[in-house]
Design an enzyme around this catalytic site. Structure first.
Site, PDB file in Angstrom:
ATOM      1  N   SER A   1       0.824  -1.212   0.000  1.00  0.00           N
ATOM      2  CA  SER A   1       0.000   0.000   0.000  1.00  0.00           C
ATOM      3  C   SER A   1       0.851   1.253   0.000  1.00  0.00           C
ATOM      4  CB  SER A   1      -0.970  -0.009   1.183  1.00  0.00           C
ATOM      5  OG  SER A   1      -0.319  -0.359   2.361  1.00  0.00           O
TER       6      SER A   1
ATOM      7  N   ASN B   1      -3.741   6.105  -0.728  1.00  0.00           N
ATOM      8  CA  ASN B   1      -3.283   6.383   0.643  1.00  0.00           C
ATOM      9  C   ASN B   1      -2.744   7.805   0.786  1.00  0.00           C
ATOM     10  OD1 ASN B   1      -3.891   4.223   2.399  1.00  0.00           O
ATOM     11  ND2 ASN B   1      -2.473   2.951   1.252  1.00  0.00           N
TER      12      ASN B   1
ATOM     13  N   GLU C   1      -5.710  -0.402  -7.654  1.00  0.00           N
ATOM     14  CA  GLU C   1      -4.727   0.660  -7.908  1.00  0.00           C
ATOM     15  C   GLU C   1      -3.469   0.009  -8.492  1.00  0.00           C
ATOM     16  OE1 GLU C   1      -3.139   2.725  -4.362  1.00  0.00           O
ATOM     17  OE2 GLU C   1      -3.525   4.593  -5.421  1.00  0.00           O
TER      18      GLU C   1
ATOM     19  N   HIS D   1      -2.597  -2.919  -6.004  1.00  0.00           N
ATOM     20  CA  HIS D   1      -3.065  -2.591  -4.659  1.00  0.00           C
ATOM     21  C   HIS D   1      -4.584  -2.773  -4.573  1.00  0.00           C
ATOM     22  CE1 HIS D   1      -3.431   0.709  -1.321  1.00  0.00           C
ATOM     23  NE2 HIS D   1      -3.483  -0.501  -0.827  1.00  0.00           N
TER      24      HIS D   1
HETATM   25  N1  3HC Z   1     -17.321 -11.982  -0.350  1.00  0.00           N
HETATM   26  C1  3HC Z   1     -18.143 -11.576  -1.340  1.00  0.00           C
HETATM   27  N2  3HC Z   1     -19.056 -10.589  -1.189  1.00  0.00           N
HETATM   28  C2  3HC Z   1     -19.150 -10.016   0.019  1.00  0.00           C
HETATM   29  C3  3HC Z   1     -18.319 -10.396   1.080  1.00  0.00           C
HETATM   30  C4  3HC Z   1     -17.371 -11.409   0.867  1.00  0.00           C
HETATM   31  N3  3HC Z   1     -16.506 -11.806   1.813  1.00  0.00           N
HETATM   32  N4  3HC Z   1     -18.629  -9.633   2.154  1.00  0.00           N
HETATM   33  C5  3HC Z   1     -19.626  -8.814   1.773  1.00  0.00           C
HETATM   34  N5  3HC Z   1     -19.948  -9.054   0.490  1.00  0.00           N
HETATM   35  C6  3HC Z   1     -20.973  -8.362  -0.293  1.00  0.00           C
HETATM   36  C7  3HC Z   1     -22.319  -8.477   0.406  1.00  0.00           C
HETATM   37  O1  3HC Z   1     -23.016  -9.624  -0.002  1.00  0.00           O
HETATM   38  C8  3HC Z   1     -23.012  -7.200  -0.034  1.00  0.00           C
HETATM   39  O2  3HC Z   1     -23.526  -7.388  -1.341  1.00  0.00           O
HETATM   40  P1  3HC Z   1     -24.882  -6.644  -1.790  1.00  0.00           P
HETATM   41  O3  3HC Z   1     -24.589  -5.161  -1.758  1.00  0.00           O
HETATM   42  O4  3HC Z   1     -25.117  -7.179  -3.153  1.00  0.00           O
HETATM   43  O5  3HC Z   1     -25.885  -7.050  -0.744  1.00  0.00           O
HETATM   44  C9  3HC Z   1     -21.882  -6.176  -0.133  1.00  0.00           C
HETATM   45  O6  3HC Z   1     -20.686  -6.948  -0.280  1.00  0.00           O
HETATM   46  C10 3HC Z   1     -21.783  -5.284   1.103  1.00  0.00           C
HETATM   47  O7  3HC Z   1     -21.619  -6.094   2.262  1.00  0.00           O
HETATM   48  P2  3HC Z   1     -22.429  -5.884   3.626  1.00  0.00           P
HETATM   49  O8  3HC Z   1     -23.889  -5.609   3.347  1.00  0.00           O
HETATM   50  O9  3HC Z   1     -22.106  -7.002   4.541  1.00  0.00           O
HETATM   51  O10 3HC Z   1     -21.735  -4.639   4.277  1.00  0.00           O
HETATM   52  P3  3HC Z   1     -22.039  -3.090   4.234  1.00  0.00           P
HETATM   53  O11 3HC Z   1     -23.032  -2.682   3.211  1.00  0.00           O
HETATM   54  O12 3HC Z   1     -22.252  -2.725   5.647  1.00  0.00           O
HETATM   55  O13 3HC Z   1     -20.617  -2.558   3.744  1.00  0.00           O
HETATM   56  C11 3HC Z   1     -18.285  -2.231   3.735  1.00  0.00           C
HETATM   57  C12 3HC Z   1     -19.438  -2.922   4.416  1.00  0.00           C
HETATM   58  C13 3HC Z   1     -18.150  -2.753   2.298  1.00  0.00           C
HETATM   59  C14 3HC Z   1     -17.032  -2.584   4.516  1.00  0.00           C
HETATM   60  C15 3HC Z   1     -18.581  -0.706   3.717  1.00  0.00           C
HETATM   61  O14 3HC Z   1     -18.803  -0.246   5.005  1.00  0.00           O
HETATM   62  C16 3HC Z   1     -17.445   0.080   3.110  1.00  0.00           C
HETATM   63  O15 3HC Z   1     -17.360   0.223   1.898  1.00  0.00           O
HETATM   64  N6  3HC Z   1     -16.593   0.648   3.976  1.00  0.00           N
HETATM   65  C17 3HC Z   1     -15.384   1.345   3.553  1.00  0.00           C
HETATM   66  C18 3HC Z   1     -14.295   0.343   3.275  1.00  0.00           C
HETATM   67  C19 3HC Z   1     -13.046   1.000   2.807  1.00  0.00           C
HETATM   68  O16 3HC Z   1     -12.929   2.203   2.688  1.00  0.00           O
HETATM   69  N7  3HC Z   1     -12.050   0.183   2.523  1.00  0.00           N
HETATM   70  C20 3HC Z   1     -10.742   0.640   2.156  1.00  0.00           C
HETATM   71  C21 3HC Z   1      -9.828   0.442   3.298  1.00  0.00           C
HETATM   72  S1  3HC Z   1      -8.234   1.123   2.979  1.00  0.00           S
HETATM   73  C22 3HC Z   1      -7.396  -0.108   2.226  1.00  0.00           C
HETATM   74  O17 3HC Z   1      -7.828  -1.239   2.135  1.00  0.00           O
HETATM   75  C23 3HC Z   1      -6.062   0.288   1.696  1.00  0.00           C
HETATM   76  C24 3HC Z   1      -4.913  -0.244   2.464  1.00  0.00           C
HETATM   77  O18 3HC Z   1      -3.759   0.196   1.849  1.00  0.00           O
HETATM   78  C25 3HC Z   1      -4.884   0.164   3.910  1.00  0.00           C
END
Ligand code: 3HC
Length: 287
Positions: free
Chosen positions: A123, A194, A156, A144
């Site tokens: 990252s 990031n 990314e 990424h």
């Molecule tokens: N496999 C497949 N599909 C999945 C899954 C899995 N393990 N987990 C969830 N899903 C699907 C669900 O079925 C759902 O599908 P639908 O919309 O068709 O119903 C969809 O994904 C959303 O899941 P949930 O309903 O369980 O969850 P939420 O709607 O509450 O969303 C979240 C959860 C996706 C985590 C949301 O809160 C979000 O987008 N948060 C921000 C996450 C973010 O910003 N991530 C980036 C982090 S930074 C990073 O990674 C970079 C690194 O360098 C640090």
């Protein structure tokens, strides 16, 4: 190498990101070999994949047969040479330590096929520096993924100094095959995502530290005022406070900007082992 011709992907690391990336590839119909140093890490990674797919099945969005087929496309091993020897693409998702990554790349490079593309899910670390450890740096690229990898739409792509245009095109086509949208960054500290997101988290923690507002109100402001799916403090808990601190320090050192100074509260919480969701305690509690 054409992304549609990939028969096998080796994913190195079965942690949150490695297992998520393995699932994404298997969901796209690609055979995956996931490698980690201990069987227990592989078991934990496979459990995460099965649990995640189980939730999708229970929502009625996938059949049990399809979920089982995805799981069956993923084999696991602790043998690095075996993992990479048949792979057309190797995606490394091991801890963010340059020295460790370079050691792994030397081994990968010795055992990989001539045409294989080698990618890092880093990252914040320099893709060009990692590429210097492999025989064909032109075949090396940053890929990424974002957490949770099966859900987040972004890929990314990071173009190292010696990454060929062909490899960048391969990475873009791969993103499409995996159902992701690619963006391309040069090899600059923090790349795009990031570079932009970490200062937001730094400011959120600093605002909390200065008593500007409660954690809930800081998060609500960003969720409802800017339509972010999670507030910055909730997001920090999801990513891991140790990871955030490590990234802020790493990128900050390279950018030499005073804006990238880690907040004292963040350092304190990491010292106390309050790392977010993974330790069940961060800005919020996760009983
Ligand atoms: N496999 C497949 N599909 C999945 C899954 C899995 N393990 N987990 C969830 N899903 C699907 C669900 O079925 C759902 O599908 P639908 O919309 O068709 O119903 C969809 O994904 C959303 O899941 P949930 O309903 O369980 O969850 P939420 O709607 O509450 O969303 C979240 C959860 C996706 C985590 C949301 O809160 C979000 O987008 N948060 C921000 C996450 C973010 O910003 N991530 C980036 C982090 S930074 C990073 O990674 C970079 C690194 O360098 C640090």
């Amino acid at each position: 190498m054409n992304a549609n011709d990939i028969k096998k992907v080796a994913v190195l690391g079965a942690g949150l990101m490695g297992s998520g990336i393995a699932q994404v590839c298997a969901q796209a119909g690609i055979n995956v070999v996931m490698r980690d140093i201990k069987d227990e890490f592989l078991e934990k990674g496979m459990k995460g994949i099965k649990d995640g797919l189980g939730k999708v099945v229970s929502k009625g969005k996938m059949t049990q047969e399809d979920a089982s087929a995805i799981v069956n496309r993923i084999e696991t091993t602790t043998d690095l040479a075996k993992a990479v020897s048949e792979a057309d693409l190797v995606i490394e998702a091991i801890p963010e330590e340059m020295k460790l990554k370079k050691e792994v790349y030397k081994e990968v490079s010795k055992n990989v096929q001539e045409h294989a593309i080698i990618a890092s899910n880093t990252s914040t670390l320099s893709v060009s520096e990692m590429a210097a450890s492999v025989k064909k740096p032109e075949n090396f690229v940053g890929l990424h993924f974002f957490n949770p990898a099966p859900v987040m739409k972004l890929l990314e792509i990071v173009r190292g100094k010696r990454t060929s245009e062909e490899t960048v095109q391969f990475a873009k086509a791969l993103a499409n095959r995996l159902g992701k949208t690619p963006v391309v960054s040069i090899d600059s500290p923090g790349f795009i995502a990031n570079r932009v997101a970490l200062p937001l988290m730094i400011e959120a923690v600093t605002a909390l530290e200065e008593g500007v507002a409660t954690k809930e109100d800081i998060d609500t402001a960003m969720k409802l005022g800017y339509n972010h799916p999670m507030g910055p403090l909730e997001l920090a808990d999801l990513v891991g406070l140790d990871t955030i601190l490590h990234s802020v320090k790493g990128v900050g050192d390279k950018l030499k900007s005073p804006r990238w100074k880690p907040p004292k509260l963040l350092e304190q919480m990491v010292k106390e082992g309050k790392l977010g969701r993974k330790t069940k305690k961060g800005f919020y509690d996760y009983p």
